[in-house]
Design an enzyme around this catalytic site. Structure first.
Site, PDB file in Angstrom:
ATOM      1  N   HIS A  18       0.902  -1.146   0.015  1.00  0.00           N
ATOM      2  CA  HIS A  18       0.148  -0.083   0.183  1.00  0.00           C
ATOM      3  C   HIS A  18       0.778   1.166  -0.040  1.00  0.00           C
ATOM      4  CE1 HIS A  18      -3.766   2.019   1.983  1.00  0.00           C
ATOM      5  NE2 HIS A  18      -3.379   2.974   1.089  1.00  0.00           N
ATOM      6  N   HIS A  20       1.142   4.725  -2.460  1.00  0.00           N
ATOM      7  CA  HIS A  20       0.798   5.371  -3.615  1.00  0.00           C
ATOM      8  C   HIS A  20       1.829   6.284  -4.093  1.00  0.00           C
ATOM      9  CE1 HIS A  20      -3.576   5.394  -2.627  1.00  0.00           C
ATOM     10  NE2 HIS A  20      -3.059   5.198  -1.239  1.00  0.00           N
ATOM     11  N   HIS A 198      -9.575   0.712  -1.159  1.00  0.00           N
ATOM     12  CA  HIS A 198      -9.546   1.478   0.016  1.00  0.00           C
ATOM     13  C   HIS A 198     -10.961   1.618   0.801  1.00  0.00           C
ATOM     14  CE1 HIS A 198      -5.792   3.127  -1.494  1.00  0.00           C
ATOM     15  NE2 HIS A 198      -5.839   4.070  -0.272  1.00  0.00           N
ATOM     16  N   GLU A 201     -11.176   3.266   6.020  1.00  0.00           N
ATOM     17  CA  GLU A 201     -10.042   4.387   6.385  1.00  0.00           C
ATOM     18  C   GLU A 201     -11.187   5.450   7.359  1.00  0.00           C
ATOM     19  OE1 GLU A 201      -8.269   6.597   3.517  1.00  0.00           O
ATOM     20  OE2 GLU A 201      -6.446   7.281   4.708  1.00  0.00           O
ATOM     21  N   ASP A 279       1.845   4.017   2.693  1.00  0.00           N
ATOM     22  CA  ASP A 279       0.648   4.952   2.089  1.00  0.00           C
ATOM     23  C   ASP A 279       1.173   5.800   1.359  1.00  0.00           C
ATOM     24  OD1 ASP A 279      -2.112   5.424   1.650  1.00  0.00           O
ATOM     25  OD2 ASP A 279      -2.488   6.248   3.577  1.00  0.00           O
ATOM     26  N   ASP A 280       1.545   6.969   1.982  1.00  0.00           N
ATOM     27  CA  ASP A 280       2.219   8.215   1.403  1.00  0.00           C
ATOM     28  C   ASP A 280       3.434   8.607   2.187  1.00  0.00           C
ATOM     29  OD1 ASP A 280       0.103   8.765  -0.740  1.00  0.00           O
ATOM     30  OD2 ASP A 280      -1.042   8.537   1.184  1.00  0.00           O
TER      31      ASP A 280
HETATM   32  N1  HPA Z   1      -6.598   7.200   1.241  1.00  0.00           N
HETATM   33  C1  HPA Z   1      -7.454   7.627   0.064  1.00  0.00           C
HETATM   34  N2  HPA Z   1      -6.838   8.161  -0.871  1.00  0.00           N
HETATM   35  C2  HPA Z   1      -5.478   8.243  -0.987  1.00  0.00           C
HETATM   36  C3  HPA Z   1      -4.699   7.985   0.100  1.00  0.00           C
HETATM   37  C4  HPA Z   1      -5.334   7.533   1.413  1.00  0.00           C
HETATM   38  O1  HPA Z   1      -4.733   7.087   2.440  1.00  0.00           O
HETATM   39  N3  HPA Z   1      -3.508   8.129  -0.369  1.00  0.00           N
HETATM   40  C5  HPA Z   1      -3.403   8.484  -1.620  1.00  0.00           C
HETATM   41  N4  HPA Z   1      -4.574   8.699  -2.145  1.00  0.00           N
HETATM   42 ZN    ZN Z   2      -3.773   4.731   0.475  1.00  0.00          ZN
END
Ligand code: HPA
Ligand code: ZN
Length: 343
Positions: A18, A20, A198, A201, A279-280
């Site tokens: 996971h 991006h 996703h 969250e 994630d990011d």
């Molecule tokens: N959630 C949803 N969209 C996203 C995320 C995330 O954590 N990171 C990049 N796009």
């Molecule tokens: Zn994500």
């Protein structure tokens, strides 16, 4: 000399499922690409941009994340971004990465999907030959856009079908349930694409049910809110549906108040196939090992928890059986080396 579960977490071979790729764009690279492409940014310096990374929820992050991605114009930009990620992954003992990309973020700005896919794919090829890291690309649909737009994106991506293994669903979750995309995901399944989404969250457990039942998701990205629904937890455990959990993301987007409150331990204790991911990482304060080590320390995770998380990451990947067996063997060698040192 004694060793700790956190040291094992850093050293153990692991898969990242996971990430991006646009979220790996560091402020320094944003500025370098802006200069290379003759673009001006609404921030005077790298420090000023980084100072803006104070998020209150998912949307407050997404606004800055999409703005950052606007410096990506050419194949070399996508290549350089992904290559920088692979170097970080290598340093964190990541042996395999399944990488999300958001084509609509780029095609909406007039960047052809060919530019995006070719730039990322050449970095994946280079990572395999120069770093020994396996990888695969997963095309994500932006859920704040229409299903029609997702269909058009899928159509435009089909000439590059051999270069991506699956599809996902990301962007603003609440108000955009998985069922909004039932038909396009049905088409993706006909194309033998692997399915992730996703869910859970910020959105409710009902969105996780929809991802499973309407989209037929094979993994749930995040999924931390599953714990609110015991029947859902039972179903995820029974079917061993992996959750790709991102602890520092949850902290930075205020899904949890403190890492000590993070549900990772509860997910593991509930018998779920939970994994650690970044994630990011450029926006949330750390790559794979920062997520792993900080979670282990905040929750006092044990040696057994660390081994389970690393094993889960290999099990949950879409890699072939021979690669998985090789990584499990490497993982066991690392565990054995730590046992020799007293852990
Ligand atoms: N959630 C949803 N969209 C996203 C995320 C995330 O954590 N990171 C990049 N796009
Ligand atoms: Zn994500």
């Amino acid at each position: 000399m004694s060793t700790t579960p956190a040291q094992l977490a850093a050293a153990i071979p692991k898969a990242e499922l996971h990430i991006h790729i646009e979220g790996s764009l560091e402020p320094e690279l944003i500025f370098a690409l802006a200069q290379r492409n003759g673009l001006s940014l609404p921030y005077p310096s790298v420090e000023a941009l980084r100072a803006a990374y104070a998020f209150t929820d998912l949307q407050s992050f997404l606004d800055i994340y999409y703005a950052g991605a606007s410096v990506l114009l050419h194949e070399a930009d996508f290549h350089d971004m992904a290559w920088a990620y692979f170097l970080r992954a290598k340093a964190d003992n990541v042996v395999h990465a399944e990488i999300f990309f958001d084509p609509q973020t780029h095609t909406a700005r007039g960047v052809p999907i060919a530019t995006v896919v070719n730039g990322l794919a050449s970095a994946c090829d280079r990572a395999r030959t120069e770093l020994g890291i396996g990888s695969a690309l997963i095309l994500c649909f932006l859920r704040h856009l229409s299903e029609e737009n997702a269909f058009a994106t899928l159509e435009a991506a089909l000439p590059y079908r051999p270069r991506f293994i699956g599809v996902g669903l990301d962007s603003s979750e609440v108000g955009h349930p998985p069922s909004k995309f039932s038909r396009v995901f049905a088409r993706c399944r006909e194309l033998d694409l692997r399915i992730v989404a996703h869910a859970g969250e910020e959105g409710p457990p009902a969105y996780i049910w929809e991802a499973l039942n309407d989209l037929k998701a094979e993994r749930i990205d995040h999924g931390v809110r599953s714990l609110e629904d015991p029947a859902l937890v039972a179903e995820l455990a029974r079917r061993r549906v992996p959750l790709t959990v991102c602890p520092l993301s949850n902290l930075k987007l205020c899904v949890v108040r403190d890492l000590k409150d993070h549900p990772m331990k509860r997910l593991l204790d509930a018998g779920l196939c939970a994994t650690v991911n970044s994630d990011d990482p450029a926006y949330f304060g750390g790559y794979m090992n920062a997520n792993f080590v900080q979670t282990v320390e905040a929750l006092n995770l044990t040696r057994e928890d660390v081994i389970a998380l690393a094993r889960n990451s290999v099990e949950a990947s879409f890699a072939d059986a021979a690669d998985k067996a090789r990584w499990i063997e490497q993982l066991e060698q690392t565990v054995e080396a730590f046992a020799q040192k007293g852990l």
